[in-house]
Design a protein around this motif. Structure first.
Motif, PDB file in Angstrom:
ATOM      1  N   TRP A  88       0.846  -1.201   0.000  1.00 14.24           N
ATOM      2  CA  TRP A  88       0.000   0.000   0.000  1.00 14.24           C
ATOM      3  C   TRP A  88       0.871   1.236   0.000  1.00 14.24           C
ATOM      4  CZ3 TRP A  88      -4.682  -1.722  -0.779  1.00 14.24           C
ATOM      5  CH2 TRP A  88      -5.029  -2.988  -0.281  1.00 14.24           C
ATOM      6  N   ASP A  89       0.274   2.373  -0.344  1.00 13.32           N
ATOM      7  CA  ASP A  89       1.063   3.614  -0.301  1.00 13.32           C
ATOM      8  C   ASP A  89       0.244   4.749   0.321  1.00 13.32           C
ATOM      9  OD1 ASP A  89       3.803   4.662  -1.671  1.00 13.32           O
ATOM     10  OD2 ASP A  89       2.310   6.261  -1.504  1.00 13.32           O
ATOM     11  N   LEU A  90       0.918   5.518   1.178  1.00 15.35           N
ATOM     12  CA  LEU A  90       0.218   6.579   1.910  1.00 15.35           C
ATOM     13  C   LEU A  90       0.448   7.976   1.327  1.00 15.35           C
ATOM     14  CD1 LEU A  90       0.538   5.436   5.646  1.00 15.35           C
ATOM     15  CD2 LEU A  90      -1.282   4.983   4.005  1.00 15.35           C
ATOM     16  N   ASN A  98      -5.452   8.253  -1.903  1.00 15.15           N
ATOM     17  CA  ASN A  98      -4.006   8.389  -2.068  1.00 15.15           C
ATOM     18  C   ASN A  98      -3.661   8.856  -3.483  1.00 15.15           C
ATOM     19  OD1 ASN A  98      -3.856   6.196  -3.830  1.00 15.15           O
ATOM     20  ND2 ASN A  98      -2.531   4.971  -2.525  1.00 15.15           N
ATOM     21  N   LEU A  99      -2.395   8.974  -3.761  1.00 14.84           N
ATOM     22  CA  LEU A  99      -1.974   9.538  -5.045  1.00 14.84           C
ATOM     23  C   LEU A  99      -2.425   8.707  -6.240  1.00 14.84           C
ATOM     24  CD1 LEU A  99       1.902   9.072  -5.499  1.00 14.84           C
ATOM     25  CD2 LEU A  99       0.492   7.706  -3.988  1.00 14.84           C
ATOM     26  N   ASP A 100      -2.805   7.455  -5.985  1.00 15.30           N
ATOM     27  CA  ASP A 100      -3.299   6.601  -7.062  1.00 15.30           C
ATOM     28  C   ASP A 100      -4.812   6.420  -6.977  1.00 15.30           C
ATOM     29  OD1 ASP A 100      -0.623   6.214  -7.918  1.00 15.30           O
ATOM     30  OD2 ASP A 100      -0.370   4.682  -6.373  1.00 15.30           O
ATOM     31  N   SER A 101      -5.460   7.330  -6.236  1.00 17.68           N
ATOM     32  CA  SER A 101      -6.927   7.362  -6.101  1.00 17.68           C
ATOM     33  C   SER A 101      -7.531   6.236  -5.270  1.00 17.68           C
ATOM     34  CB  SER A 101      -7.627   7.379  -7.473  1.00 17.68           C
ATOM     35  OG  SER A 101      -7.124   8.391  -8.266  1.00 17.68           O
ATOM     36  N   TRP A 125       5.550   5.232   1.204  1.00 14.02           N
ATOM     37  CA  TRP A 125       5.035   6.583   1.411  1.00 14.02           C
ATOM     38  C   TRP A 125       5.595   7.544   0.368  1.00 14.02           C
ATOM     39  CZ3 TRP A 125       6.434   9.988   6.285  1.00 14.02           C
ATOM     40  CH2 TRP A 125       5.595  11.093   6.330  1.00 14.02           C
ATOM     41  N   HIS A 126       4.825   7.760  -0.692  1.00 12.75           N
ATOM     42  CA  HIS A 126       5.208   8.768  -1.685  1.00 12.75           C
ATOM     43  C   HIS A 126       4.738  10.132  -1.164  1.00 12.75           C
ATOM     44  CE1 HIS A 126       5.873   5.352  -4.389  1.00 12.75           C
ATOM     45  NE2 HIS A 126       6.559   6.187  -5.146  1.00 12.75           N
ATOM     46  N   LEU A 127       5.533  10.665  -0.262  1.00 11.75           N
ATOM     47  CA  LEU A 127       5.175  11.918   0.419  1.00 11.75           C
ATOM     48  C   LEU A 127       5.419  13.126  -0.495  1.00 11.75           C
ATOM     49  CD1 LEU A 127       4.716  13.747   2.952  1.00 11.75           C
ATOM     50  CD2 LEU A 127       7.063  13.246   3.615  1.00 11.75           C
ATOM     51  N   SER A 136       6.119  13.808  -4.836  1.00 14.15           N
ATOM     52  CA  SER A 136       7.399  13.213  -4.414  1.00 14.15           C
ATOM     53  C   SER A 136       8.529  13.427  -5.414  1.00 14.15           C
ATOM     54  CB  SER A 136       7.245  11.699  -4.283  1.00 14.15           C
ATOM     55  OG  SER A 136       6.213  11.370  -3.438  1.00 14.15           O
ATOM     56  N   TRP A 137       8.157  13.591  -6.673  1.00 12.26           N
ATOM     57  CA  TRP A 137       9.159  13.691  -7.730  1.00 12.26           C
ATOM     58  C   TRP A 137       9.691  15.125  -7.852  1.00 12.26           C
ATOM     59  CZ3 TRP A 137       5.067  10.411  -7.653  1.00 12.26           C
ATOM     60  CH2 TRP A 137       5.339   9.047  -7.827  1.00 12.26           C
ATOM     61  N   ASP A 138       9.306  15.988  -6.927  1.00 15.43           N
ATOM     62  CA  ASP A 138       9.806  17.358  -6.919  1.00 15.43           C
ATOM     63  C   ASP A 138      11.319  17.326  -6.700  1.00 15.43           C
ATOM     64  OD1 ASP A 138       9.300  20.122  -7.063  1.00 15.43           O
ATOM     65  OD2 ASP A 138       9.570  20.288  -4.901  1.00 15.43           O
ATOM     66  N   VAL A 337       5.858  -7.282  -6.434  1.00  7.81           N
ATOM     67  CA  VAL A 337       5.804  -6.636  -7.754  1.00  7.81           C
ATOM     68  C   VAL A 337       4.854  -5.445  -7.685  1.00  7.81           C
ATOM     69  CG1 VAL A 337       6.393  -8.749  -9.011  1.00  7.81           C
ATOM     70  CG2 VAL A 337       3.984  -8.151  -8.692  1.00  7.81           C
ATOM     71  N   TRP A 338       5.082  -4.491  -8.589  1.00  6.33           N
ATOM     72  CA  TRP A 338       4.334  -3.233  -8.512  1.00  6.33           C
ATOM     73  C   TRP A 338       2.939  -3.363  -9.103  1.00  6.33           C
ATOM     74  CZ3 TRP A 338       5.378  -0.503  -4.712  1.00  6.33           C
ATOM     75  CH2 TRP A 338       4.957   0.827  -4.603  1.00  6.33           C
ATOM     76  N   ARG A 339       2.211  -2.299  -9.063  1.00  5.25           N
ATOM     77  CA  ARG A 339       0.755  -2.287  -9.204  1.00  5.25           C
ATOM     78  C   ARG A 339       0.245  -2.512 -10.641  1.00  5.25           C
ATOM     79  NH1 ARG A 339      -1.372   3.059  -9.624  1.00  5.25           N
ATOM     80  NH2 ARG A 339       0.113   4.436 -10.631  1.00  5.25           N
ATOM     81  N   ASN A 340      -0.958  -3.035 -10.723  1.00  5.77           N
ATOM     82  CA  ASN A 340      -1.602  -3.263 -12.026  1.00  5.77           C
ATOM     83  C   ASN A 340      -2.493  -2.071 -12.383  1.00  5.77           C
ATOM     84  OD1 ASN A 340      -0.395  -5.742 -12.068  1.00  5.77           O
ATOM     85  ND2 ASN A 340      -2.262  -6.897 -12.508  1.00  5.77           N
ATOM     86  N   PHE A 341      -1.877  -0.945 -12.680  1.00  7.11           N
ATOM     87  CA  PHE A 341      -2.691   0.247 -12.943  1.00  7.11           C
ATOM     88  C   PHE A 341      -3.172   0.329 -14.382  1.00  7.11           C
ATOM     89  CE2 PHE A 341       0.681   2.925 -14.841  1.00  7.11           C
ATOM     90  CZ  PHE A 341       1.803   2.225 -14.439  1.00  7.11           C
ATOM     91  N   ASP A 342      -2.392  -0.198 -15.319  1.00  8.42           N
ATOM     92  CA  ASP A 342      -2.884  -0.328 -16.697  1.00  8.42           C
ATOM     93  C   ASP A 342      -2.083  -1.436 -17.393  1.00  8.42           C
ATOM     94  OD1 ASP A 342      -0.444   0.773 -17.409  1.00  8.42           O
ATOM     95  OD2 ASP A 342      -1.269   2.711 -18.023  1.00  8.42           O
TER      96      ASP A 342
HETATM   97  C1  BMA Z   1       5.244   4.713  -8.729  1.00 10.06           C
HETATM   98  C2  BMA Z   1       4.372   4.803  -9.958  1.00 10.06           C
HETATM   99  C3  BMA Z   1       3.415   5.946  -9.769  1.00 10.06           C
HETATM  100  C4  BMA Z   1       2.633   5.771  -8.459  1.00 10.06           C
HETATM  101  C5  BMA Z   1       3.566   5.527  -7.292  1.00 10.06           C
HETATM  102  C6  BMA Z   1       2.810   5.153  -6.018  1.00 10.06           C
HETATM  103  O1  BMA Z   1       6.192   3.691  -8.852  1.00 10.06           O
HETATM  104  O2  BMA Z   1       3.656   3.588 -10.117  1.00 10.06           O
HETATM  105  O3  BMA Z   1       2.503   5.988 -10.848  1.00 10.06           O
HETATM  106  O4  BMA Z   1       1.838   6.899  -8.219  1.00 10.06           O
HETATM  107  O5  BMA Z   1       4.443   4.481  -7.595  1.00 10.06           O
HETATM  108  O6  BMA Z   1       2.083   3.980  -6.175  1.00 10.06           O
END
Ligand code: BMA
Length: 384
Positions: A88-90, A98-101, A125-127, A136-138, A337-342
């Motif tokens: 999960w991500d906060l 969260n940032l991914d809705s 935590w993508h703060l 976070s990418w700032d 493994v990372w998320r199945n967003f698309d």
């Molecule tokens: C990153 C990407 C972003 C996402 C973030 C938090 O690796 O997948 O699109 O917002 O993780 O899940």
């Protein structure tokens, strides 16, 4: 349950507890860690000797072609079982989603459901930049300005207090649910504001230590297992201990020796041959498992994946086969493994994906553990 090996694990775990005085005791950095958290940590340590758990980010929240369906996960659609580890991500904790809705209320429910079924939760935590509110990418230099005594310290505390509230409400009845907490990840890369080039090594360490002390001592949270996770792509060589330990906050501040590695698992930007990538992959895993042993901690591959799952046999070809080549590389507690967003980004197979067949074999493999394999992991074998 998929395999009978879990019974053996429980037996081994009991033995381990009973022999503990003769061995090095399994210790978390928090001496007041809850019984369940200690039991989970002991389990991670023991099971990593012979098994690897599979994890997936946001697995309960959404998948390809669905959103927030009840008791669903793309992984479950394929193998009929949940991943053992749910990520999960906060990020955007000050909002409802969260940032991914993903709704935070739903997240609490899924965390609790996972725990009730016997699974494990981990949170990153993508703060946002606490000063200007960018994500976070700032690239701004922020860390030195939010440390204790600095001008914007309160801005950071406002976020941290919200995180603490969320964590304090990860409950099952009255029991706090143990969480593997993984803040400020991939800090040796330059893509996040807490990354290399945007703050000094000392400032990063201070931010980490302050965060742990605050959650533990000030907020009284004792159900957290703290995971450190630099990014493999920014280590000069896969086996460089020095590179791995860049900005390591110290053994008193870290429970889990992790790293994120999308680099040695068939990433298109990696120009090395497949054989060399696999060798690097194994070297990296050996580095973290050996370090974990040296430090009496637990190792894990905290993030990996092939975006879009480009290879139909990725799970056996880039994960299982290389991992199995050496004893030391097997000894990670889990990989996530990372998320199945698309479709382009999905790292786990979903209904209709050609990698489903190979993933079923991966599921059946003796080395892998999924959620239904986990029984009573939150109960210390000696009942304490
Ligand atoms: C990153 C990407 C972003 C996402 C973030 C938090 O690796 O997948 O699109 O917002 O993780 O899940």
């Amino acid at each position: 349950m998929k395999k009978h090996s879990i019974i053996l694990l429980i037996a081994l775990s009991c033995l381990y507890y009973q022999c503990a005085p003769n061995k090095r005791t399994v210790l978390l950095i928090d001496p007041l860690a809850t019984t369940e958290t200690k039991a989970l940590y002991a389990f991670l340590k023991e099971s990593s000797k012979s098994k690897i758990m599979f994890g997936h980010e946001d697995t309960d929240a959404y998948g390809i072609g669905w959103w927030a369906d009840a008791q669903r996960s793309d992984v479950k659609d394929i193998v009929g079982d949940y991943p053992a580890v749910h990520g999960w991500d906060l990020g955007d904790i000050h909002l409802d989603r969260n940032l991914d809705s993903v709704s935070f209320a739903d997240m609490h429910r899924w965390i609790s459901d996972t725990h009730t079924r016997g699974g494990i939760n981990t949170i990153s935590w993508h703060l946002d930049n606490p000063i200007n509110g960018n994500n976070s990418w700032d690239q701004a230099q922020v860390v030195d300005k939010i440390l204790p005594g600095a001008a914007y310290h309160q801005n950071y505390l406002n976020h941290l207090d919200k995180i603490a509230d969320f964590l304090a409400n990860c409950k099952s009845g009255n029991t706090l649910i143990p969480i593997i907490f993984r803040p400020f990840h991939e800090h040796n890369g330059d893509w996040f504001w807490w990354g290399k080039g945007h703050c000094s090594e000392e400032d990063y360490i201070q931010l980490w230590r302050f965060t742990v002390d605050y959650l533990k001592n000030k907020k009284g949270l004792h159900h957290l297992i703290y995971a450190f996770s630099p990014d493999r792509s920014r280590m000069g060589s896969a086996s460089s201990k020095e590179d791995y330990l860049y900005a390591y906050p110290g053994d008193d501040y870290v429970d889990l020796i992790g790293f994120d590695n999308y680099w040695d698992v068939g990433r298109v930007h990696n120009t090395k041959s497949e054989a060399d990538q696999k060798q690097d992959f194994v070297k990296g895993l050996k580095l973290i498992t050996r370090l974990a042993k040296e430090k009496n901690k637990v190792a894990a591959l905290t993030e990996t994946g092939s975006l879009g799952l480009q290879y139909d046999d990725w799970y056996s070809r880039f994960i299982l086969d290389p991992i199995k080549t050496e004893k030391d590389s097997i000894e990670i507690a889990y990989f996530l493994v990372w998320r199945n967003f698309d479709r382009e980004g999905a790292c786990a197979p979903y209904l209709g994906h050609p990698a489903a067949n190979d993933f079923n074999k991966f599921y059946q493999d003796d080395l892998t553990l999924f959620e239904s394999d986990l029984q009573s992991i939150y109960i210390a074998p000696n009942g304490k």
